[in-house]
Write a protein that holds these residues in place. Structure first.
Motif, short mmCIF file in Angstrom:
data_model
loop_
_atom_site.label_atom_id
_atom_site.label_comp_id
_atom_site.label_asym_id
_atom_site.label_seq_id
_atom_site.Cartn_x
_atom_site.Cartn_y
_atom_site.Cartn_z
N UNK A 342 -21.50 35.93 35.13
CA UNK A 342 -23.34 36.03 35.39
C UNK A 342 -24.10 36.13 34.33
N UNK A 343 -25.44 35.79 33.45
CA UNK A 343 -25.96 36.50 32.74
C UNK A 343 -27.97 36.63 32.99
N UNK A 344 -28.62 37.21 33.35
CA UNK A 344 -30.03 37.33 34.11
C UNK A 344 -30.44 37.88 33.12
N UNK A 345 -31.33 37.24 32.38
CA UNK A 345 -32.37 37.57 31.89
C UNK A 345 -33.62 37.53 31.60
N UNK A 400 -23.00 40.55 41.54
CA UNK A 400 -24.24 41.45 41.23
C UNK A 400 -25.13 40.39 40.79
N UNK A 401 -24.99 39.49 39.84
CA UNK A 401 -26.20 38.96 39.30
C UNK A 401 -27.34 38.16 39.86
N UNK A 402 -26.86 37.81 41.32
CA UNK A 402 -27.43 37.61 42.29
C UNK A 402 -28.09 38.17 42.97
N UNK A 403 -27.89 39.34 43.09
CA UNK A 403 -28.57 40.39 43.73
C UNK A 403 -29.76 40.56 43.13
N UNK A 404 -29.98 41.06 41.54
CA UNK A 404 -30.41 41.18 41.04
C UNK A 404 -31.27 40.10 40.67
N UNK A 487 -41.74 37.84 32.83
CA UNK A 487 -41.46 36.66 32.52
C UNK A 487 -40.65 36.39 33.95
N UNK A 488 -40.44 34.61 33.81
CA UNK A 488 -39.38 35.03 35.37
C UNK A 488 -38.41 35.61 35.37
N UNK A 489 -37.51 36.01 36.55
CA UNK A 489 -36.07 36.34 35.47
C UNK A 489 -35.67 35.29 36.07
N UNK A 597 -12.36 45.84 37.06
CA UNK A 597 -11.99 45.99 38.44
C UNK A 597 -12.57 47.00 38.64
N UNK A 598 -12.95 48.38 38.80
CA UNK A 598 -13.14 49.19 39.20
C UNK A 598 -14.27 49.22 40.34
N UNK A 599 -13.85 49.40 41.45
CA UNK A 599 -15.55 49.54 42.94
C UNK A 599 -16.56 50.78 42.94
N UNK A 600 -17.69 49.76 42.85
CA UNK A 600 -18.89 50.33 42.49
C UNK A 600 -19.27 48.92 42.46
N UNK A 601 -21.66 49.58 42.46
CA UNK A 601 -22.05 48.24 42.62
C UNK A 601 -23.50 48.63 42.00
N UNK A 602 -24.25 47.94 41.15
CA UNK A 602 -24.73 47.77 40.25
C UNK A 602 -26.10 48.42 40.74
N UNK A 603 -26.11 48.05 42.45
CA UNK A 603 -27.68 48.61 43.43
C UNK A 603 -26.92 50.58 43.76
#
Length: 657
Positions: A342-345, A400-404, A487-489, A597-603
């Motif tokens: 998913x893209x976040x812009x 991760x996109x939904x988290x952002x 702008x809106x995300x 596929x590695x674990x870890x998070x953008x958070x």
């Protein structure tokens, strides 16, 4: 036999020339006689070419009887007459459809087949748009760039256009966009990875060979003497070939419509709701008798709801990825694949100028890009209260996109800077440790450790070795930090799609870009991952190819939609180009997504905290990718070839672009 398909969905649409009922041989003879008559009357010798073209331009109301049997309509049609017939109807008035209309009306001076110039029979074109007519560019942006007031914030709905795609807009449209400061020009691009030292640096100098050979247009020259010459890089004052420019959707469409509204040969129909489409069956292609024209019925939602009927020699579907034309005609099977991404812009405010550089960093779950857009004072260094903006496009997993998307603006900026404003890294350990399958012979772990160190050192040395080629090109530049969301995300799912063919092109078999009297262009035919910024550029290639073939058909006196000759050529060319681009971008996604596929998070940025496979497969793939990037960056011929390909330059040996 004509199929009748009724629909009650909204759409924007267009139509073409008159039906021809003659036998194929008679049709060809009549066409050749007509072409010969046109050459005898309108033939222009080289010495008189400029005079002939001026004469044509001075008569904007001339219409061929063949192209307009029902009379001449106004520039912006509010009530098209029933049974109006067109050469070309374009369904969709967005960027792709409006550029096609401009290209069809652009060149009135054609070829008579003998290498001599002649005036081309004017085409009658209709452009159908579902939405209301766009405002003029002047009304859209106002006069803010000439005042002390800050302009509106750039929209995140924007496109990265290549030099070739920008040239398809035409000089006047490009000059308008630059004059009103709506082009985010970049002449440098920096790409790097999160888990290795490799970097890719492209600069305008990589395109100088193609520009000098005439294989790529020099956009700087297009702006000379127009009062819009803002093409010098503020970093060193040099005017380099553009790698591209970021242009917002609304100003782009408005500037093209401004030009179309001044041409009497096109009917611009907005607020269109298609009620029915009568399209020839695929089985009619190749018959002795040409297929019947396409017939459309529609209403105007902002008018009196009166139903209108129009017809065309060729219907072009430029109505987007969810194309109503494609779905209604029903002879265009599609292959689709979700990326599971998913893209976040959004648009962000920066603390410093980007100096005409596009940045892209590859993370385990997808790339994050920072793209230059127009700013209040163009490329001037930031000072006083002036704001500098950029567009962010971040591709990652849906979770991760939904988290952002759930973050507050300050939280989003913090995460963005944490993952973008980092330099290159060192390769991870490549070979397994002693407890990961290495035989318990004492010397084996030592050998593995030394080989591992040698491989990683060699890649780092290759990275450093390119620094000596041209320090102004290869040194790493840290992206400017973001200081706020402007702008809106927004978020949208990523997938790829492309039309396919069934039955290997046998008669009556559906598939590809074409069907009798119907053609697909742009997202109606293909979509792809945004990581390479080639989606709209591929659509621009579609319309340029189609416009050239339509003009060739007109010059030869043939019916472009009534014979498979030109449609087959368009289909073969764009299937090759389309699958090549879509497949290439898909391959890049798979290569750079190998560590996804590695674990870890953008958070928390813990991408590298996960367990590796027993034999370090992820590390070896990442090392190979990193080594490949370094090889490309250090090999000028390969790097320049890739830059020319992305810019849309004509390959060497195929003549000037």
């Amino acid at each position: 036999m004509t199929r009748v398909i009724a629909v009650s969905t909204r759409l924007e649409m267009a139509s073409v020339g008159p039906p021809i009922k003659a036998q194929a041989g008679v049709q060809r003879s009549v066409a050749l006689l007509s072409a010969a008559f046109s050459r005898a009357r309108y033939h222009a010798h080289p010495a008189d070419a400029s005079h002939s073209q001026r004469h044509y331009r001075s008569r904007p109301h001339y219409h061929s009887p063949l192209s307009n049997p029902c009379g001449i309509l106004g520039r912006f049609s509010s009530h098209p007459s029933n049974s109006q017939h067109y050469d070309v109807i374009i369904a969709g008035g967005g960027a792709v459809g409006s550029v096609l209309a401009r290209l069809l009306l652009d060149d009135a001076f054609g070829s008579d087949g003998d290498g001599k110039g002649c005036l081309r029979r004017p085409l009658k074109v209709a452009l159908l748009e579902q939405r209301s007519s766009p405002s003029s560019l002047k009304d859209l942006v106002g006069e803010e760039q000439f005042s002390t007031a800050l302009p509106k914030t750039p929209s995140p709905r924007a496109y990265a256009l290549s030099p070739t795609s920008l040239s398809h807009l035409g000089p006047s449209v490009l000059q308008s966009l630059v004059r009103y400061n709506r082009c985010g020009i970049y002449d440098a691009m920096q790409i790097w990875e999160h888990d290795g030292p490799a970097q890719l640096h492209f600069v305008g100098e990589d395109l100088e060979g193609a520009v000098n050979d005439g294989r790529l247009i020099d956009l700087n020259r297009c702006l000379e003497g127009s009062g819009t010459d803002k093409t010098a890089n503020p970093l060193d004052g040099k005017r380099r070939p553009w790698l591209g420019a970021v242009v917002e959707d609304a100003p782009l469409v408005s500037s093209i419509w401004d030009e179309l509204k001044s041409d009497d040969r096109i009917d611009l129909l907005d607020n269109v709701q298609i009620k029915s489409i009568h399209a020839p069956s695929p089985s009619t292609m190749g018959n002795i008798t040409p297929p019947p024209p396409v017939h459309l019925s529609f209403i105007r939602s902002n008018k009196d709801n009166e139903e209108h009927n129009i017809s065309a020699d060729l219907l072009v579907a430029a109505d987007g990825a969810n194309s109503l034309v494609r779905r209604t005609v029903g002879s265009f099977p599609m292959m689709t694949r979700s990326y599971g991404r998913k893209a976040v812009t959004c648009t962000v405010e920066l603390e410093s100028n980007m100096v005409r550089t596009a940045f892209q960093r590859f993370l385990p779950h997808g790339p994050i890009a920072l793209l230059p857009v127009w700013n209040s004072r163009g490329d001037a260094p930031k000072n006083g209260g002036e704001k500098i903006y950029a567009n962010v496009v971040w591709s990652t997993t849906p979770s991760e996109a939904n988290y952002l998307l759930s973050l507050s603006p300050p939280e989003f900026i913090s995460i963005l800077n944490q993952h973008l404003c980092l330099g290159p890294n060192v390769n991870s350990t490549l070979l397994p440790h002693a407890n990961q399958g290495i035989p318990s012979i004492p010397i084996f772990p030592t050998i593995a450790k030394e080989v591992d160190s040698l491989l990683r050192t060699a890649n780092m040395a290759l990275t450093m070795g390119t620094w000596t080629e041209s320090p102004s090109r290869n040194y790493f530049r840290m992206p400017p930090r973001s200081v706020g969301v402007a702008s809106p995300i927004l978020g949208f799912d990523l997938s790829m799609s492309h039309v396919v063919t069934y039955g290997h092109g046998t008669k009556g078999t559906p598939g590809g870009y074409t069907s009798p009297r119907v053609v697909l262009v742009g997202d109606a035919a293909h979509t792809m991952h945004p990581m390479a910024g080639q989606g709209l550029n591929l659509g621009m290639g579609d319309v340029k190819s189609l416009a050239n073939l339509i003009k060739e058909a007109v010059d030869s006196g043939m019916d472009v939609g009534g014979t498979s000759l030109f449609l087959d050529r368009y289909n073969d060319e764009r299937m090759l180009k389309g699958w090549g681009m879509v497949g290439g971008v898909h391959g890049l996604h798979e290569i750079f997504g190998c560590s996804g596929s590695v674990s870890g998070s953008v958070a928390d940025g813990s991408y590298d905290s996960g367990e590796r496979s027993a034999w370090g497969v992820q590390s070896m793939i990442g090392y190979s990718r990193s080594l490949g990037m370094n090889v490309v960056n250090g090999a000028p011929l390969i790097r320049r070839a890739l830059a020319e390909m992305a810019a849309g330059a004509t390959p060497k040996g195929f003549g000037p672009g």
